[in-house]
Design a protein around this motif. Sequence first.
Motif, PDB file in Angstrom:
ATOM      1  N   ASP A  48      32.793  46.002  39.294  1.00 51.04           N
ATOM      2  CA  ASP A  48      33.233  47.235  38.229  1.00 51.04           C
ATOM      3  C   ASP A  48      33.329  46.637  36.741  1.00 51.04           C
ATOM      4  OD1 ASP A  48      35.657  46.050  39.465  1.00 51.04           O
ATOM      5  OD2 ASP A  48      36.668  46.803  37.806  1.00 51.04           O
ATOM      6  N   PHE A  49      33.163  47.524  35.749  1.00 56.04           N
ATOM      7  CA  PHE A  49      33.307  47.107  34.468  1.00 56.04           C
ATOM      8  C   PHE A  49      34.468  47.895  33.779  1.00 56.04           C
ATOM      9  CE2 PHE A  49      32.022  47.505  29.737  1.00 56.04           C
ATOM     10  CZ  PHE A  49      32.324  46.295  29.468  1.00 56.04           C
ATOM     11  N   TYR A  50      35.790  47.390  33.759  1.00 61.31           N
ATOM     12  CA  TYR A  50      36.830  48.144  33.071  1.00 61.31           C
ATOM     13  C   TYR A  50      37.023  49.220  33.961  1.00 61.31           C
ATOM     14  CZ  TYR A  50      37.463  45.014  29.275  1.00 61.31           C
ATOM     15  OH  TYR A  50      37.410  43.862  28.454  1.00 61.31           O
ATOM     16  N   GLY A  51      36.721  49.094  35.324  1.00 62.08           N
ATOM     17  CA  GLY A  51      37.172  50.297  36.326  1.00 62.08           C
ATOM     18  C   GLY A  51      36.056  51.478  36.078  1.00 62.08           C
ATOM     19  N   SER A  52      35.105  51.490  35.432  1.00 58.74           N
ATOM     20  CA  SER A  52      34.316  52.838  35.316  1.00 58.74           C
ATOM     21  C   SER A  52      33.083  52.755  36.298  1.00 58.74           C
ATOM     22  CB  SER A  52      33.659  52.575  33.741  1.00 58.74           C
ATOM     23  OG  SER A  52      32.825  51.318  33.831  1.00 58.74           O
ATOM     24  N   ASP A  53      32.794  51.981  36.970  1.00 60.67           N
ATOM     25  CA  ASP A  53      31.821  52.138  38.154  1.00 60.67           C
ATOM     26  C   ASP A  53      32.136  50.879  39.311  1.00 60.67           C
ATOM     27  OD1 ASP A  53      31.698  49.621  37.058  1.00 60.67           O
ATOM     28  OD2 ASP A  53      29.682  50.045  35.808  1.00 60.67           O
ATOM     29  N   VAL A  73      42.205  58.483  39.497  1.00 62.68           N
ATOM     30  CA  VAL A  73      42.135  57.358  38.704  1.00 62.68           C
ATOM     31  C   VAL A  73      42.888  56.309  39.361  1.00 62.68           C
ATOM     32  CG1 VAL A  73      42.764  56.588  36.512  1.00 62.68           C
ATOM     33  CG2 VAL A  73      42.196  58.815  36.727  1.00 62.68           C
ATOM     34  N   PHE A  74      42.072  55.071  39.550  1.00 65.18           N
ATOM     35  CA  PHE A  74      42.985  53.903  40.070  1.00 65.18           C
ATOM     36  C   PHE A  74      43.733  53.299  38.956  1.00 65.18           C
ATOM     37  CE2 PHE A  74      42.861  49.249  40.866  1.00 65.18           C
ATOM     38  CZ  PHE A  74      43.078  49.423  42.210  1.00 65.18           C
ATOM     39  N   PHE A  75      44.888  52.872  39.344  1.00 62.48           N
ATOM     40  CA  PHE A  75      45.998  52.014  38.641  1.00 62.48           C
ATOM     41  C   PHE A  75      46.389  50.805  39.208  1.00 62.48           C
ATOM     42  CE2 PHE A  75      46.265  56.302  36.692  1.00 62.48           C
ATOM     43  CZ  PHE A  75      47.074  56.056  35.671  1.00 62.48           C
ATOM     44  N   GLY A 218      46.143  47.257  51.752  1.00 62.02           N
ATOM     45  CA  GLY A 218      45.380  46.858  50.665  1.00 62.02           C
ATOM     46  C   GLY A 218      46.301  45.785  50.043  1.00 62.02           C
ATOM     47  N   ILE A 219      45.284  45.082  49.147  1.00 65.25           N
ATOM     48  CA  ILE A 219      46.081  43.996  48.206  1.00 65.25           C
ATOM     49  C   ILE A 219      47.057  44.600  47.209  1.00 65.25           C
ATOM     50  CG2 ILE A 219      45.561  42.196  46.383  1.00 65.25           C
ATOM     51  CD1 ILE A 219      42.605  41.934  47.876  1.00 65.25           C
ATOM     52  N   SER A 220      46.685  45.636  46.489  1.00 66.01           N
ATOM     53  CA  SER A 220      47.352  46.183  45.547  1.00 66.01           C
ATOM     54  C   SER A 220      46.591  47.501  44.904  1.00 66.01           C
ATOM     55  CB  SER A 220      47.650  45.146  44.343  1.00 66.01           C
ATOM     56  OG  SER A 220      46.498  44.934  43.489  1.00 66.01           O
ATOM     57  N   GLY A 221      47.416  48.270  44.064  1.00 67.74           N
ATOM     58  CA  GLY A 221      46.786  49.184  43.585  1.00 67.74           C
ATOM     59  C   GLY A 221      47.228  50.621  43.864  1.00 67.74           C
ATOM     60  N   ALA A 222      46.922  51.612  43.305  1.00 65.00           N
ATOM     61  CA  ALA A 222      47.398  53.100  43.500  1.00 65.00           C
ATOM     62  C   ALA A 222      46.339  53.840  42.964  1.00 65.00           C
ATOM     63  CB  ALA A 222      48.521  53.337  42.973  1.00 65.00           C
ATOM     64  N   GLY A 243      46.535  49.085  31.678  1.00 65.40           N
ATOM     65  CA  GLY A 243      46.466  48.847  33.135  1.00 65.40           C
ATOM     66  C   GLY A 243      44.856  48.884  33.403  1.00 65.40           C
ATOM     67  N   GLN A 244      43.906  48.785  32.149  1.00 60.19           N
ATOM     68  CA  GLN A 244      42.555  48.844  32.112  1.00 60.19           C
ATOM     69  C   GLN A 244      42.047  47.426  32.203  1.00 60.19           C
ATOM     70  OE1 GLN A 244      40.551  52.021  30.274  1.00 60.19           O
ATOM     71  NE2 GLN A 244      38.734  50.807  29.678  1.00 60.19           N
ATOM     72  N   LEU A 245      41.970  46.885  33.365  1.00 61.78           N
ATOM     73  CA  LEU A 245      41.717  45.610  33.518  1.00 61.78           C
ATOM     74  C   LEU A 245      40.116  45.502  33.698  1.00 61.78           C
ATOM     75  CD1 LEU A 245      44.321  44.334  36.382  1.00 61.78           C
ATOM     76  CD2 LEU A 245      44.636  44.731  34.041  1.00 61.78           C
ATOM     77  N   SER A 246      39.579  44.469  33.512  1.00 62.25           N
ATOM     78  CA  SER A 246      38.106  44.235  33.093  1.00 62.25           C
ATOM     79  C   SER A 246      37.551  44.245  34.655  1.00 62.25           C
ATOM     80  CB  SER A 246      37.857  42.746  32.426  1.00 62.25           C
ATOM     81  OG  SER A 246      38.199  41.928  33.230  1.00 62.25           O
ATOM     82  N   GLN A 247      38.007  43.761  35.638  1.00 65.30           N
ATOM     83  CA  GLN A 247      37.536  43.775  36.893  1.00 65.30           C
ATOM     84  C   GLN A 247      38.600  44.124  37.934  1.00 65.30           C
ATOM     85  OE1 GLN A 247      34.729  40.707  37.945  1.00 65.30           O
ATOM     86  NE2 GLN A 247      33.615  40.794  36.323  1.00 65.30           N
ATOM     87  N   GLN A 248      38.443  45.065  38.905  1.00 64.74           N
ATOM     88  CA  GLN A 248      39.683  45.306  39.899  1.00 64.74           C
ATOM     89  C   GLN A 248      38.889  45.377  41.153  1.00 64.74           C
ATOM     90  OE1 GLN A 248      43.037  47.899  38.285  1.00 64.74           O
ATOM     91  NE2 GLN A 248      41.219  48.554  37.005  1.00 64.74           N
TER      92      GLN A 248
END
Length: 368
Positions: A48-53, A73-75, A218-222, A243-248
Amino acid sequence: MTDDQSELHRRRAARMSCKRFLSGDRALSIRERLARLAALDGLDVLPDFYGSDGPVRELEERTAALLGKEDAVFFPTGTMAQQVALRHHAERTGNPAVVLHPLSHIERHERHAYTQLTGLRGLWPTTELRQPTPEELAALGEPFGTLTVELPLRDPGFLLPTWDELTELVAAARGTGARVHFDGARLWNTTVHFGRPLDEIAALADSVYVSYYKDLGGISGAALAGDAALTAHARTWRHRYGGQLSQQWPAALAALDGLDTVLPRVAGHTRHAATLVPALAALPGARVYPDVPPTHDFQLWLPHPARALNAAHLALAEQEGIWFVPHWSDAAPGLAMAEVRLAGPAREWTADEVTEVGLRFLELAAAG
């Protein structure tokens, strides 16, 4: 190494070596976690690229569909997701007052983020160990913008209202013009109690937060799910909160795996737990709370000091490879409480085995 660090090391080592688990599950090593992710299908794509895809967007779409919402929306954390939801509702209603239970996660375990970061203020309609009633909302004597309902309400014992109580509470809030947010970190395991699918439960709320590591492994996330206006707001504020990480993709892949392999079994965990709870409740001096747990999570109380119970748990783990009920804390002199989670591994236990191991556990505690 301090004594506390030494004991923590022993507990982690024991948990990794145990073969049987009643409450909880075996922790995966980093290598094991990576191997599980590497075995999944569909990995020959770009991250993913900043969570957009990529897997993050796939996870958002699947979660929205499960909850019957327009979008999700992923957080990186549930704390961040909930602050964004409450901010959105306050802006929509023009009212910064949030109704919530004083024992809710937002109030007790998020360092008052909703007041410190968002400038909201909390109203407590009840201090009873249950959700508030419509009458208690009315008795507040002042308007509020958001009703927050934690399902289940963890700290008092993973409590759930009846379906009628929940729908009446939501209707009462909406009758005042307020919006409704569900803290659904563990919403996944409420379907048996309510007798309804996830989307019907989520339909009662304007926004729903769910966790991917609680219950789903899961590992983490909501995720925060709701209508398009909410999720557009959420993406903006996710960025502003950092919270907009480059890769998640690792967290997203683990969550997708949880949706595929764990979620279909969660209702079965609750049903099987009902066959084991009476055995725990019948142990000498034991009390299960609530008496009939609505999910596979609940509290177990025993008339021993926490120190003795934790030592007994560790001894049982190291000597027999059995992870029984860990993490005891003193609730009163000579009385300790632990949260029990009868998930997948507990389905391999019978009630007779719970009784047999439980008695050995208590013998170790008494001897210690």
